[in-house]
Design a protein around this motif. Structure first.
Motif, PDB file in Angstrom:
ATOM      1  N   TYR A 110       0.974  -0.923  -0.088  1.00  0.00           N
ATOM      2  CA  TYR A 110      -0.024   0.252  -0.079  1.00  0.00           C
ATOM      3  C   TYR A 110       0.875   1.218  -0.241  1.00  0.00           C
ATOM      4  O   TYR A 110       2.006   1.420   0.594  1.00  0.00           O
ATOM      5  CB  TYR A 110      -0.815   0.028   1.224  1.00  0.00           C
ATOM      6  CG  TYR A 110      -1.842  -1.136   1.246  1.00  0.00           C
ATOM      7  CD1 TYR A 110      -3.110  -1.243   0.503  1.00  0.00           C
ATOM      8  CD2 TYR A 110      -1.661  -2.053   2.284  1.00  0.00           C
ATOM      9  CE1 TYR A 110      -3.741  -2.467   0.735  1.00  0.00           C
ATOM     10  CE2 TYR A 110      -2.440  -3.267   2.315  1.00  0.00           C
ATOM     11  CZ  TYR A 110      -3.378  -3.601   1.593  1.00  0.00           C
ATOM     12  OH  TYR A 110      -4.254  -4.601   1.804  1.00  0.00           O
ATOM     13  N   ASP A 161      -4.582   5.265  -3.956  1.00  0.00           N
ATOM     14  CA  ASP A 161      -3.999   3.750  -3.992  1.00  0.00           C
ATOM     15  C   ASP A 161      -5.070   2.930  -4.428  1.00  0.00           C
ATOM     16  O   ASP A 161      -5.939   2.655  -3.701  1.00  0.00           O
ATOM     17  CB  ASP A 161      -3.164   3.216  -3.088  1.00  0.00           C
ATOM     18  CG  ASP A 161      -2.455   2.201  -3.134  1.00  0.00           C
ATOM     19  OD1 ASP A 161      -2.813   1.291  -4.274  1.00  0.00           O
ATOM     20  OD2 ASP A 161      -1.364   2.115  -2.235  1.00  0.00           O
ATOM     21  N   ARG A 191      -5.159  -0.477  -4.605  1.00  0.00           N
ATOM     22  CA  ARG A 191      -5.043  -1.328  -3.750  1.00  0.00           C
ATOM     23  C   ARG A 191      -5.649  -1.021  -2.368  1.00  0.00           C
ATOM     24  O   ARG A 191      -6.602  -1.851  -1.585  1.00  0.00           O
ATOM     25  CB  ARG A 191      -3.739  -2.011  -3.469  1.00  0.00           C
ATOM     26  CG  ARG A 191      -3.025  -2.441  -4.651  1.00  0.00           C
ATOM     27  CD  ARG A 191      -1.443  -2.733  -4.662  1.00  0.00           C
ATOM     28  NE  ARG A 191      -1.016  -1.133  -4.552  1.00  0.00           N
ATOM     29  CZ  ARG A 191       0.308  -0.897  -4.866  1.00  0.00           C
ATOM     30  NH1 ARG A 191       1.034  -1.836  -5.744  1.00  0.00           N
ATOM     31  NH2 ARG A 191       0.692   0.295  -4.582  1.00  0.00           N
ATOM     32  N   LEU A 192      -5.583   0.065  -1.868  1.00  0.00           N
ATOM     33  CA  LEU A 192      -5.926   0.631  -0.630  1.00  0.00           C
ATOM     34  C   LEU A 192      -7.452   0.521  -0.879  1.00  0.00           C
ATOM     35  O   LEU A 192      -8.460   0.425   0.107  1.00  0.00           O
ATOM     36  CB  LEU A 192      -5.682   1.759  -0.104  1.00  0.00           C
ATOM     37  CG  LEU A 192      -6.103   2.248   1.373  1.00  0.00           C
ATOM     38  CD1 LEU A 192      -5.396   1.444   2.493  1.00  0.00           C
ATOM     39  CD2 LEU A 192      -6.003   3.693   1.213  1.00  0.00           C
TER      40      LEU A 192
END
Length: 706
Positions: free
Chosen positions: A147, A166, A168-169
């Motif tokens: 992250y 982000d 992925r976050l």
């Protein structure tokens, strides 16, 4: 109430300072009804009624994780039934995001605790403590992996907070909120870690590669982290301000996109779920509260809750309470009318009972409703799994305070306070340190706090302010239309703000220029001017050797500019002056300690006279006696007011006088016990009625119904 109920606000006035009798000729010449009506016409319709305060207690994970301890908590609330309407459960006791498996493991327990609270008659919901993360803490047991951390302009990072852009976050956030929504809390709160400033050990964020590339696309530029940081503090003033405004819009958009993600996730799982957001002064984030509230409501217009907050965790600095109230007033000012549940943060972190008294805790809840909130969120209980006996007196005291909170909310509603505005706008941070590096700290405009403490009413939006008080570079953040609108009403300026306005081409409307700036040994002496009344010749020494504040000596630049004070050590003709411009606006330039050292009798009296003159008799009320009192004034119907007062002093206020522009002969005074006293008018002058009020004890709030 609809817009017509607000249209008489700017037709109200201010009177009754010791110099009032000397002002009659000056004020009689002013015909300003047209200005007042034009300003009032611009105000939006507001649904204002509130039935009672909305009160909750926020409960930490160590308490709710233990079934017996949570039952003890419910028993405590039941023993003082009515102290709270809601029980809100934190997901965590530490401040970075938690690993997903930890959240998943806690969800069944959270569900059971909410069911137990509902069985006792309380609404119950979940407060997601860490969406992005607050700061570095408990890192070994917190979210980790690929992250992107919050990153500052020098490429420093916070390992406990993550970039909202982000992807992925975003996936992690979706899983958290989907899981929380799946157990059907009565509401979900997003905590104040959704911000872009103050993720210790870094401050201004986020300048990771993703965010810099995103800003470059949005702004049509091609920048690196280093070149962006340099450009925000380089180039011409116009170029810097343009880029900074674009960056603030980028920050607003970043949070909007995150909230779109959360809203869609939650409402897909739980349609109509109320979403709440906790804030502070969010200048670096662009103060996009109205937009964010709309995003959180979603296409289905689900309820949105708000929790203004920021600081004042202990009572060792009492001024922190009115300062926080004013910060909350700003936070409420931009919220759309549909946001009805506005629970102020009352927090006593780290929750050690001797750090904040019952009296202070109840008082601040009342003060925050006075400033614009409609309820309170108490975060005051233990942070440990331990017996709650030491907190029982606190809960009992807050139960005693509850009827007064309800009374305040019902009378004040969602009406906007009317009075002196500090000149802030959503782009105020663009003007922070305009001639150099940008990231000098949050630009919270606290310069009016001492002015308000003299008994002048506070306002938090230009639409409800006949007077705007500009400090230094803040004028650079306003548009030309906003500046001209302010200069057509009343403005109070310090020397640097005067210079900025003159440099921007508004010199013909200000009436003065700064002739010289002195840094030592200056003393103010009031001239023989009607606005000074009986205080002509009185002196004020701000002691520049102790409290550093340059004195600006003023030179009149237009006919009609008049001196109110001179600098005696240098026999300068003017260090405070007034002027009326061709737009009909009135200007006071205060070159000597304009924002502090104001609280002696002569200066506070001059200040009230000046503000009355600037407003052209459009301030609805003010404290005319010599007391340290904050007040917030709402017009609830034409000629009817609800006024909240805080005695911000350790002596009782008595005798205690207020001037109100009203034709009513009696008003009602309510103390914190809701005891009502009818007060009759003492005398009238210039459309103002003077009332001598009952004693207001130290650090207590009272309510007037007019």
């Amino acid at each position: 109430m609809s817009n017509p109920t607000r249209r008489s606000i700017l037709k109200l006035g201010l009177a009754g300072t010791p110099a009032a009798s000397l002002l009659a000729n000056m004020l009689a010449a002013a015909d300003h009804t047209g200005d007042a009506a034009a300003s009032a016409e611009a105000r939006p319709a507001v649904e204002t009624s509130i039935d009672k305060a909305s009160v909750c207690f926020r409960i930490g994970q160590p308490i709710w994780s233990d079934g017996a301890r949570f039952a003890e908590l419910l028993d405590l609330f039941d023993a003082h039934r009515g102290v709270t309407d809601e029980i809100t459960l934190f997901t965590s006791e530490t401040h970075p995001p938690l690993p997903l498996e930890v959240i998943l493991g806690r969800i069944p327990v959270l569900e059971a605790r909410m069911e137990a609270a509902r069985a006792r008659g309380y609404r119950s919901g979940i407060n997601v403590l860490a969406t992005l993360g607050h700061h570095e803490e408990n890192l070994a047991n917190s979210l980790s992996g690929e992250y992107t951390p919050m990153t500052d302009p020098a490429d420093n990072v916070c390992r406990g907070s993550f970039c909202p852009n982000d992807p992925r976050l975003r996936e992690y956030i979706a899983r958290v909120y989907e899981t929380v929504a799946s157990v059907h809390p009565d509401y979900i709160w997003i905590d104040d870690d959704v911000r872009l400033f103050g993720h210790m050990p870094v401050m201004a964020c986020c300048f990771c590669d993703t965010c810099v590339a995103l800003f470059s696309r949005r702004s049509g530029t091609s920048l690196t982290r280093d070149s962006l940081a340099a450009a925000l503090g380089g180039g011409t003033l116009e170029e810097r301000l343009r880029l900074r405004r674009a960056f603030l819009q980028h920050n607003r958009d970043t949070i909007s996109e995150l909230f779109k993600h959360i809203e869609a996730t939650v409402h897909k799982t739980a349609p109509g779920m109320p979403l709440g957001f906790m804030t502070g002064d969010r200048f670096f984030e662009g103060y996009g509260f109205d937009t964010w509230a709309g995003v959180l409501a979603g296409p289905s217009e689900s309820p949105v809750l708000w929790r203004p907050g920021g600081g004042a965790y202990r009572e060792d600095s009492l001024d922190a309470f009115p300062d926080k109230a004013h910060a909350m007033g700003r936070q409420v000012a931009l919220l759309p009318a549909r946001v009805r549940c506005i629970q102020s943060e009352v927090e006593s972190f780290p929750y050690q009972r001797l750090k904040k008294s019952v009296h202070a805790t109840a008082m601040e809840a009342a003060a925050y409703i006075a400033a614009g909130c409609t309820g309170t969120a108490f975060n005051v209980m233990s942070q440990y799994n331990e017996p709650l006996g030491e907190f029982a007196p606190l809960v009992a005291g807050l139960r005693e305070a509850r009827p007064f909170l309800d009374l305040l909310a019902k009378h004040l509603g969602r009406f906007a306070p009317v009075g002196v505005h500090s000149g802030w706008v959503r782009d105020t941070y663009a003007a922070s340190n305009p001639d150099g590096a940008w990231f000098s700290g949050p630009a919270a405009p606290g310069h009016c706090n001492e002015i308000w403490a003299t008994g002048l009413p506070a306002a938090y939006s230009a639409a409800h302010a006949p007077i705007t008080a500009f400090s230094a570079d803040t004028v650079l953040a306003l548009t030309e239309d906003e500046l001209r609108a302010a200069l057509a009403k009343g403005v109070y300026l310090d020397g640097p703000a005067l210079t900025r306005l003159n440099d921007m081409g508004y010199g013909e409307l200000t009436g003065f220029a700064v002739e010289n700036t002195l840094h030592a040994d200056c003393i103010e002496e009031m001239t023989d001017h009607s606005l000074n009344g009986a205080f002509a010749g009185r002196r004020r020494n701000g002691r520049q050797s102790f409290w550093k504040c340059p004195a600006c000596l003023l030179r009149p630049t237009a006919a009609g500019a008049q001196s109110l004070s001179r600098c005696v050590d240098y026999t300068a003709p003017c260090c405070v002056g007034v002027f009326e411009n061709r737009l009909g606006g009135r200007v006071c330039v205060a070159g000597y300690y304009p924002w502090e050292q104001l609280q002696n009798l002569s200066k506070s009296s001059q200040l009230k006279s000046v503000m009355r003159w600037l407003s052209k008799d459009t301030l609805p009320a003010y404290v005319s006696s010599f007391h340290r009192i904050n007040l917030w004034v709402r017009e609830t119907d034409p000629g009817r007011f609800a006024i909240a007062l805080l005695n911000a002093y350790l002596d009782p206020a008595a005798p205690f006088e207020i001037q109100i522009r009203t034709e009513r002969d009696t008003i009602e005074f309510f103390d914190k016990a809701c005891v009502r006293t009818t007060v009759r008018v003492s005398d009238r002058r210039d459309s103002y009625a003077r009332f001598v009020l009952p004693t207001l004890p130290p650090w207590e709030v009272a309510l007037l119904s007019v």
